[in-house]
Design an enzyme around this catalytic site. Structure first.
Site, PDB file in Angstrom:
ATOM      1  N   THR A  81       1.104  -4.308   4.485  1.00 49.26           N
ATOM      2  CA  THR A  81       1.470  -5.119   5.261  1.00 49.26           C
ATOM      3  C   THR A  81       0.944  -6.197   5.653  1.00 49.26           C
ATOM      4  O   THR A  81       0.745  -6.787   6.517  1.00 49.26           O
ATOM      5  CB  THR A  81       0.579  -3.686   6.477  1.00 49.26           C
ATOM      6  OG1 THR A  81      -1.006  -3.739   5.707  1.00 49.26           O
ATOM      7  CG2 THR A  81       1.211  -2.503   6.176  1.00 49.26           C
ATOM      8  N   ASP A  82       0.308  -7.003   5.221  1.00 46.35           N
ATOM      9  CA  ASP A  82      -0.521  -8.266   5.108  1.00 46.35           C
ATOM     10  C   ASP A  82       0.546  -8.991   5.680  1.00 46.35           C
ATOM     11  O   ASP A  82      -0.077  -9.994   6.478  1.00 46.35           O
ATOM     12  CB  ASP A  82      -0.873  -8.636   3.981  1.00 46.35           C
ATOM     13  CG  ASP A  82      -2.583  -7.207   3.124  1.00 46.35           C
ATOM     14  OD1 ASP A  82      -2.752  -6.649   4.135  1.00 46.35           O
ATOM     15  OD2 ASP A  82      -3.110  -7.712   2.079  1.00 46.35           O
ATOM     16  N   THR A 107       0.716  -1.178   0.070  1.00 47.19           N
ATOM     17  CA  THR A 107      -0.296   0.137   0.239  1.00 47.19           C
ATOM     18  C   THR A 107       0.905   1.219   0.022  1.00 47.19           C
ATOM     19  O   THR A 107       0.703   2.046  -0.776  1.00 47.19           O
ATOM     20  CB  THR A 107      -0.793   0.105   1.401  1.00 47.19           C
ATOM     21  OG1 THR A 107      -1.835  -1.641   0.904  1.00 47.19           O
ATOM     22  CG2 THR A 107      -1.956   0.650   1.725  1.00 47.19           C
TER      23      THR A 107
HETATM   24  N1  ASP Z   1      -3.008  -5.684   0.642  1.00 52.25           N
HETATM   25  C1  ASP Z   1      -1.902  -4.940   1.480  1.00 52.25           C
HETATM   26  C2  ASP Z   1      -0.662  -5.607   0.762  1.00 52.25           C
HETATM   27  O1  ASP Z   1      -0.256  -6.212   1.831  1.00 52.25           O
HETATM   28  C3  ASP Z   1      -2.046  -3.873   2.073  1.00 52.25           C
HETATM   29  C4  ASP Z   1      -1.069  -2.704   2.984  1.00 52.25           C
HETATM   30  O2  ASP Z   1       0.084  -3.071   2.368  1.00 52.25           O
HETATM   31  O3  ASP Z   1      -1.318  -2.270   3.936  1.00 52.25           O
HETATM   32  O4  ASP Z   1       1.011  -5.216   0.260  1.00 52.25           O
END
Ligand code: ASP
Length: 338
Positions: free
Chosen positions: A102-103, A25
């Site tokens: 973050t995932d 993200t």
């Molecule tokens: N779906 C995203 C990822 O993990 C979520 C994020 O980066 O916050 O790439």
């Protein structure tokens, strides 16, 4: 992008931080299909850093990949870990930042920690960061997180003993034991509350891996099974049938299941499959306490090993790393439980 060579020629004694971008993200904008997807390149991420920081720290940004971290697999996580290890091996950098979705940041950060420990090198600080809001969203948190990560990575090398770090929402946490707890809050991650306990958990694990680290190559199949009231043996048995060499059970409460799960664990253990128990509860250690045929003590007697600190995502990586290194039940127990 400012290549380190240019700085070296100028003779400046600024710390050198390499930013490796992987997507997530922090680099995402909303596309024509209405969904967020990584699109911002490494140079543009670097350009969000404040000038005073860039005057103090020599920052080079390099793209490794551009993916949503939920789409990552072991190969991509390994690619990141190996790249960090290679970059930290010479004298070219003082710190490394990895921008990551973050995932699954907690998984890649833990794998990177294990791979770095294998080399026995802790000269550079390695800091993961990301964002909860896309780069084109109001109040995007990526620039602030990246600035903090670069600042942290430029810090004294001696502090890198804690292993790989995660910098997020104004806090810097050891990656070991840290997990994503909020889908939307900017303060998305929670570190294990007792730093000493997390550090002990990490030391135990590193000591249990032969050679102090992780065998290179691919990781064996390790599946995660979420337990629920009334769950049966079907999924555990299916993992075995699919060739899993390890299974991480996300159990209920302190680490409890039911009699069907205990039977399936006993059969898996007898077939040489390593079973690790964690919990679906966000806080507190997982431990064998309850009986009654399906409780934690029954799981332990059936051959399962408890993971007090690491939750399913990170426990799965550690178990896979241990199995890749060819260790047996005793070492798996020592690595997780002590
Ligand atoms: N779906 C995203 C990822 O993990 C979520 C994020 O980066 O916050 O790439």
């Amino acid at each position: 992008m400012t290549p380190f060579r240019a700085r070296a020629r100028s003779g400046a004694a600024h710390p050198r931080v390499l930013v490796l971008t992987t997507g997530g993200t922090i680099a995402a904008v909303r596309g024509s299909d209405g969904g967020l997807a990584p699109a911002v390149d490494a140079a543009d991420l670097r350009s969000t850093l404040p000038s005073p920081l860039l005057e103090r720290v020599n920052v080079e940004a390099r793209a490794l990949m551009s993916v949503d971290s939920a789409a990552m697999d072991v190969t991509s996580a390994y690619a990141i870990a190996r790249h960090v290890a290679a970059a930290s091996a010479g004298d070219a950098v003082d710190g490394i930042v990895v921008t990551h979705g973050t995932d699954t940041m907690e998984e890649t950060a833990l794998l990177t920690d294990l791979v770095l420990a294998r080399g026995g090198r802790r000269r550079v600080r390695v800091v993961f960061t990301g964002a909860q809001r896309g780069a084109d969203q109001p109040g995007a948190d990526g620039p602030g997180n990246l600035a903090r990560a670069v600042d942290t990575a430029s810090g004294p090398a001696a502090d890198s003993e804690a292993g790989v770090l995660i910098a997020f929402a104004g806090r810097t946490m050891p990656a070991w034991g840290t997990r994503k707890l909020s889908t939307v809050d900017l303060d998305a991650f929670a570190a294990w509350p007792d730093r000493h306990e997390a550090e002990q958990s990490r030391r135990r694990a590193l000591a249990a891996v032969p050679g102090g680290g992780l065998a290179t190559g691919s990781l064996p199949r390790v599946d995660t099974v979420a337990l629920y009231p009334g769950s049966d043996a079907v999924v555990i048995d299916a993992c075995r049938a699919a060739g899993a060499r390890g299974i991480v059970l996300e159990a209920m409460g302190a680490g409890n299941a039911n009699a069907a799960a205990v039977r399936a664990v006993r059969a898996a253990a007898a077939a040489g499959v390593a079973v690790v128990v964690t919990t679906r509860v966000p806080h507190g250690p997982a431990f064998a306490d309850y009986g009654g045929g399906g409780g934690g003590t029954n799981l332990a007697r059936a051959g399962a090993v408890f993971s007090p600190v690491l939750r399913a995502g990170q426990a799965r990586i550690l178990l896979a790393a241990l199995l890749a290194a060819g260790v047996g039940h005793g070492e798996v127990t020592r690595a997780f439980t002590g």
